[in-house]
Design a protein around this motif. Structure first.
Motif, PDB file in Angstrom:
ATOM      1  N   ASP A 138       5.087  67.453 153.424  1.00 28.75           N
ATOM      2  CA  ASP A 138       6.135  67.270 154.434  1.00 28.75           C
ATOM      3  C   ASP A 138       5.586  66.550 155.654  1.00 28.75           C
ATOM      4  N   GLY A 139       6.465  65.806 156.315  1.00 31.83           N
ATOM      5  CA  GLY A 139       6.106  65.173 157.575  1.00 31.83           C
ATOM      6  C   GLY A 139       5.972  63.663 157.443  1.00 31.83           C
ATOM      7  N   GLU A 140       6.002  63.009 158.595  1.00 30.84           N
ATOM      8  CA  GLU A 140       5.910  61.557 158.619  1.00 30.84           C
ATOM      9  C   GLU A 140       4.459  61.107 158.411  1.00 30.84           C
ATOM     10  N   THR A 141       4.306  60.000 157.706  1.00 32.77           N
ATOM     11  CA  THR A 141       3.001  59.394 157.467  1.00 32.77           C
ATOM     12  C   THR A 141       3.140  57.883 157.634  1.00 32.77           C
ATOM     13  N   THR A 142       2.274  57.280 158.413  1.00 35.09           N
ATOM     14  CA  THR A 142       2.352  55.839 158.614  1.00 35.09           C
ATOM     15  C   THR A 142       1.822  55.097 157.391  1.00 35.09           C
ATOM     16  N   TRP A 143       2.174  53.838 157.289  1.00 34.40           N
ATOM     17  CA  TRP A 143       1.713  52.990 156.185  1.00 34.40           C
ATOM     18  C   TRP A 143       0.187  52.937 156.164  1.00 34.40           C
ATOM     19  N   GLY A 144      -0.418  52.783 157.347  1.00 33.36           N
ATOM     20  CA  GLY A 144      -1.874  52.682 157.426  1.00 33.36           C
ATOM     21  C   GLY A 144      -2.573  53.975 157.038  1.00 33.36           C
ATOM     22  N   ASP A 145      -2.033  55.115 157.494  1.00 33.31           N
ATOM     23  CA  ASP A 145      -2.633  56.401 157.147  1.00 33.31           C
ATOM     24  C   ASP A 145      -2.534  56.655 155.640  1.00 33.31           C
ATOM     25  N   SER A 146      -1.402  56.297 155.073  1.00 33.59           N
ATOM     26  CA  SER A 146      -1.218  56.464 153.631  1.00 33.59           C
ATOM     27  C   SER A 146      -2.228  55.630 152.854  1.00 33.59           C
ATOM     28  N   LEU A 147      -2.409  54.390 153.282  1.00 33.72           N
ATOM     29  CA  LEU A 147      -3.364  53.509 152.603  1.00 33.72           C
ATOM     30  C   LEU A 147      -4.782  54.040 152.735  1.00 33.72           C
ATOM     31  N   SER A 148      -5.156  54.471 153.940  1.00 31.69           N
ATOM     32  CA  SER A 148      -6.502  54.990 154.168  1.00 31.69           C
ATOM     33  C   SER A 148      -6.783  56.214 153.301  1.00 31.69           C
ATOM     34  N   GLU A 149      -5.807  57.122 153.219  1.00 35.28           N
ATOM     35  CA  GLU A 149      -5.974  58.321 152.396  1.00 35.28           C
ATOM     36  C   GLU A 149      -6.153  57.957 150.916  1.00 35.28           C
ATOM     37  N   ASP A 150      -5.364  56.994 150.465  1.00 32.71           N
ATOM     38  CA  ASP A 150      -5.407  56.661 149.041  1.00 32.71           C
ATOM     39  C   ASP A 150      -6.666  55.891 148.652  1.00 32.71           C
ATOM     40  N   ILE A 151      -7.218  55.105 149.572  1.00 30.47           N
ATOM     41  CA  ILE A 151      -8.457  54.386 149.264  1.00 30.47           C
ATOM     42  C   ILE A 151      -9.578  55.383 148.980  1.00 30.47           C
ATOM     43  N   SER A 152      -9.767  56.344 149.898  1.00 31.27           N
ATOM     44  CA  SER A 152     -10.847  57.315 149.716  1.00 31.27           C
ATOM     45  C   SER A 152     -10.588  58.192 148.490  1.00 31.27           C
ATOM     46  N   TRP A 153      -9.322  58.588 148.291  1.00 31.92           N
ATOM     47  CA  TRP A 153      -9.014  59.430 147.132  1.00 31.92           C
ATOM     48  C   TRP A 153      -9.236  58.670 145.828  1.00 31.92           C
ATOM     49  N   THR A 154      -8.828  57.410 145.769  1.00 32.46           N
ATOM     50  CA  THR A 154      -8.967  56.620 144.545  1.00 32.46           C
ATOM     51  C   THR A 154     -10.424  56.456 144.156  1.00 32.46           C
ATOM     52  N   ILE A 155     -11.280  56.200 145.122  1.00 29.52           N
ATOM     53  CA  ILE A 155     -12.711  56.056 144.843  1.00 29.52           C
ATOM     54  C   ILE A 155     -13.253  57.341 144.218  1.00 29.52           C
ATOM     55  N   ALA A 156     -12.897  58.486 144.825  1.00 33.30           N
ATOM     56  CA  ALA A 156     -13.362  59.774 144.296  1.00 33.30           C
ATOM     57  C   ALA A 156     -12.758  60.049 142.921  1.00 33.30           C
ATOM     58  N   ALA A 157     -11.476  59.717 142.747  1.00 37.68           N
ATOM     59  CA  ALA A 157     -10.807  59.973 141.468  1.00 37.68           C
ATOM     60  C   ALA A 157     -11.402  59.132 140.353  1.00 37.68           C
ATOM     61  N   LEU A 158     -11.738  57.879 140.644  1.00 32.49           N
ATOM     62  CA  LEU A 158     -12.357  57.025 139.635  1.00 32.49           C
ATOM     63  C   LEU A 158     -13.736  57.557 139.247  1.00 32.49           C
ATOM     64  N   GLY A 159     -14.459  58.083 140.239  1.00 37.26           N
ATOM     65  CA  GLY A 159     -15.750  58.698 139.936  1.00 37.26           C
ATOM     66  C   GLY A 159     -15.598  59.888 139.008  1.00 37.26           C
ATOM     67  N   ARG A 160     -14.571  60.704 139.246  1.00 35.60           N
ATOM     68  CA  ARG A 160     -14.306  61.848 138.364  1.00 35.60           C
ATOM     69  C   ARG A 160     -13.888  61.378 136.975  1.00 35.60           C
ATOM     70  N   ALA A 161     -13.088  60.307 136.939  1.00 36.16           N
ATOM     71  CA  ALA A 161     -12.605  59.788 135.655  1.00 36.16           C
ATOM     72  C   ALA A 161     -13.765  59.294 134.793  1.00 36.16           C
ATOM     73  N   ILE A 162     -14.760  58.688 135.413  1.00 31.65           N
ATOM     74  CA  ILE A 162     -15.935  58.227 134.672  1.00 31.65           C
ATOM     75  C   ILE A 162     -16.643  59.404 133.999  1.00 31.65           C
ATOM     76  N   GLN A 163     -16.587  60.561 134.650  1.00 29.42           N
ATOM     77  CA  GLN A 163     -17.201  61.767 134.099  1.00 29.42           C
ATOM     78  C   GLN A 163     -16.276  62.515 133.144  1.00 29.42           C
ATOM     79  N   GLY A 164     -15.113  61.911 132.873  1.00 25.55           N
ATOM     80  CA  GLY A 164     -14.172  62.540 131.946  1.00 25.55           C
ATOM     81  C   GLY A 164     -13.309  63.603 132.572  1.00 25.55           C
ATOM     82  N   GLU A 165     -13.181  63.631 133.899  1.00 23.51           N
ATOM     83  CA  GLU A 165     -12.384  64.632 134.592  1.00 23.51           C
ATOM     84  C   GLU A 165     -11.178  63.976 135.264  1.00 23.51           C
TER      85      GLU A 165
END
Length: 218
Positions: A138-165
């Motif tokens: 819930d709550g407002e999120t700016t375009w920039g904040d959304s992008l920043s959050e997803d960049i860091s999350w995507t990097i971590a998620a891809l690292g987990r995916a390489i490990q099969g998680e």
């Protein structure tokens, strides 16, 4: 005699001069080697730029063109850890029989504009890499904040995916909810249903802005 002596002296002088010139040429730096050394920083910088551009293009394609958020968000979801359903159509989010929020989706900012009666609100969303889990906040999120959050999350998620998680797309914050495509333990289903009824009563009284995530996460 004098002319022969002068010729010999001239020959010796020429030999000494020629020898010095050869040594000078050997000691002088080779132009080709110097040029190669000067080119290396530009080659490295160019390679770094190409890698950065490739990463940016790949992330942009994955975030904005790889999938259709408006289509993928539709269907039946289950609140994580329960068998409580959340049905999403092209323009509505049904939390209970008497609680349905109208919404519009902004795929660029990854946000939902919500309305319930005369109230309006906003929520942020994020899919897991396999699109089988959906996180809401819930709550407002700016375009920039959304992008920043997803960049860091995507990097971590891809690292987990390489490990099969599979990394959870869960968002940081207090009023959050995670939805999955498959039902889980139903121990908290009663609490979730009660929370949905409470949200309905709040909407009917007009006492608060729509908060589907916070109310269902209670």
């Amino acid at each position: 005699m004098d002319s022969r002596n002068q010729q010999r002296a001239g020959a010796r002088s020429s030999a000494r001069t020629g020898g010095a010139s050869s040594r000078d040429r050997e000691d002088a730096p080779r132009p080709s080697s110097a040029k190669k050394r000067r080119k290396w920083p530009f080659v490295v910088a160019g390679a770094v730029v190409l890698v950065v551009v490739a990463v940016v293009v790949a992330f942009s394609c994955w975030r904005w063109t790889f999938a259709n958020d408006a289509q993928d968000i539709q269907g039946t979801w289950y609140i994580a850890g329960t068998q409580k359903t959340v049905d999403v159509t092209a323009d509505g989010i049904k939390l209970a029989d008497d609680v349905t929020y109208s919404y519009t989706i902004d795929e660029g900012a990854k946000t939902l504009s919500l309305s319930f009666g005369n109230m309006e609100g906003e929520a942020r969303y994020r899919f897991s890499l396999d699109r089988q889990t959906l996180a809401l906040r819930d709550g407002e999120t700016t375009w920039g904040d959304s992008l920043s959050e997803d960049i860091s999350w995507t990097i971590a998620a891809l690292g987990r995916a390489i490990q099969g998680e599979q990394a959870s797309p869960e968002l940081s914050g207090d009023s959050t909810m995670v939805l999955t495509r498959t039902p889980q333990d139903s121990s908290s289903e009663g609490a979730s249903g009660a929370a949905a009824s409470q949200a309905a009563s709040q909407g009917a009284s007009g006492s608060a802005a729509p908060q589907p995530v916070a109310s269902q996460g209670a």
